[in-house]
Design a protein around this motif. Structure first.
Motif, PDB file in Angstrom:
ATOM      1  N   PHE A 147      20.088  15.537  37.669  1.00  0.00           N
ATOM      2  CA  PHE A 147      20.326  16.823  37.744  1.00  0.00           C
ATOM      3  C   PHE A 147      19.382  18.329  37.420  1.00  0.00           C
ATOM      4  O   PHE A 147      18.429  17.722  36.617  1.00  0.00           O
ATOM      5  N   SER A 148      19.191  18.957  37.741  1.00  0.00           N
ATOM      6  CA  SER A 148      18.391  19.933  36.989  1.00  0.00           C
ATOM      7  C   SER A 148      19.328  22.001  36.855  1.00  0.00           C
ATOM      8  O   SER A 148      20.257  21.260  37.292  1.00  0.00           O
ATOM      9  N   ALA A 149      18.719  22.220  35.709  1.00  0.00           N
ATOM     10  CA  ALA A 149      19.786  23.501  35.493  1.00  0.00           C
ATOM     11  C   ALA A 149      18.396  24.450  34.883  1.00  0.00           C
ATOM     12  O   ALA A 149      17.536  24.109  34.429  1.00  0.00           O
ATOM     13  N   ARG A 150      18.597  26.247  35.424  1.00  0.00           N
ATOM     14  CA  ARG A 150      17.754  27.320  35.815  1.00  0.00           C
ATOM     15  C   ARG A 150      18.556  28.200  34.583  1.00  0.00           C
ATOM     16  O   ARG A 150      19.586  28.312  34.911  1.00  0.00           O
ATOM     17  N   TYR A 151      18.344  28.768  33.014  1.00  0.00           N
ATOM     18  CA  TYR A 151      19.036  29.836  31.829  1.00  0.00           C
ATOM     19  C   TYR A 151      17.642  30.517  32.159  1.00  0.00           C
ATOM     20  O   TYR A 151      16.923  30.369  31.536  1.00  0.00           O
ATOM     21  N   THR A 152      18.392  31.827  32.583  1.00  0.00           N
ATOM     22  CA  THR A 152      17.388  32.772  32.240  1.00  0.00           C
ATOM     23  C   THR A 152      18.867  33.546  31.354  1.00  0.00           C
ATOM     24  O   THR A 152      20.011  34.069  31.599  1.00  0.00           O
ATOM     25  N   GLY A 153      18.110  34.941  30.522  1.00  0.00           N
ATOM     26  CA  GLY A 153      18.375  35.862  30.090  1.00  0.00           C
ATOM     27  C   GLY A 153      17.583  36.604  28.916  1.00  0.00           C
ATOM     28  O   GLY A 153      16.726  36.288  29.688  1.00  0.00           O
ATOM     29  N   LYS A 154      17.922  37.286  28.305  1.00  0.00           N
ATOM     30  CA  LYS A 154      17.300  37.995  27.279  1.00  0.00           C
ATOM     31  C   LYS A 154      17.742  37.761  26.180  1.00  0.00           C
ATOM     32  O   LYS A 154      18.854  37.763  25.753  1.00  0.00           O
TER      33      LYS A 154
END
Length: 186
Positions: free
Chosen positions: A82-89
């Motif tokens: 599996f894979s994941a992408r995390y985005t934020g500030k």
């Protein structure tokens, strides 16, 4: 009448203890990161599910469900491949060089850019290797930076952690920033 001074004294002690705990190098703006989870190891297609993550401090091991729930959406993501992408500030509390530490099993990448910037700076690119990796970036106090972490799990144990440190900040898992306060009605 004895009750009032006791409450005030207890409140001051609680505020003091809480303030000491809250002194950190900054943190995530907007209550954390958006996590997109994919039922493949290449971030391909649409995410199986998306949710808010307060921090990147995961140790799924070899059997824990990635979503941490029996909800069918979370069951669509396997414990391997599996894979994941995390985005934020993030917002820095100090104008200084921060060291980012990414711990990942099996691969990960870390990108940063000033909020609204046109191009990402790659801080860490270890997409094909497990391990602990560090990179530095000069941050300006109070400035928002967009951050993106990409992670992939192939086989075996799954884990991901993102920490930071600076001359004024001991190494810590990055947490959301928040306004601390009390609203007490007597």
């Amino acid at each position: 009448m004895h009750l009032k001074p006791t409450l005030i004294t207890a409140g001051i002690a609680l505020v003091s203890a809480f303030s000491a705990f809250a002194e950190v190098g900054g943190g995530y703006a907007g209550n954390g990161l958006t996590g997109e989870y994919f039922a493949n190891a290449s971030l391909s297609g649409s995410p199986a599910f998306t949710r808010r993550e307060l921090r990147l401090d995961f140790d799924w091991g070899t059997v824990l469900p990635v979503g941490g729930s029996n909800d069918p959406r979370y069951q669509a993501v396997p414990t391997d491949n599996f894979s994941a992408r995390y985005t934020g500030k993030i917002i820095a509390a100090f104008s200084e060089t921060y060291t980012f530490k990414l711990v990942a099993n099996d691969g990960a990448r870390l990108f940063i850019r000033p909020e609204g910037g046109s191009s990402w700076t790659t801080l860490i690119d270890q997409w094909t290797a497990s391990g602990t990796y560090t990179a530095t970036s000069a941050l300006v106090k109070g400035t928002r930076y967009e951050i993106k972490v990409e992670y992939r799990e192939l086989t075996g144990a799954a884990a991901l952690r993102l920490l930071w440190s600076s001359p004024s900040t001991a190494e810590e898992v990055i947490e959301p920033t928040m306004n601390h306060g009390f609203n007490v009605n007597f």
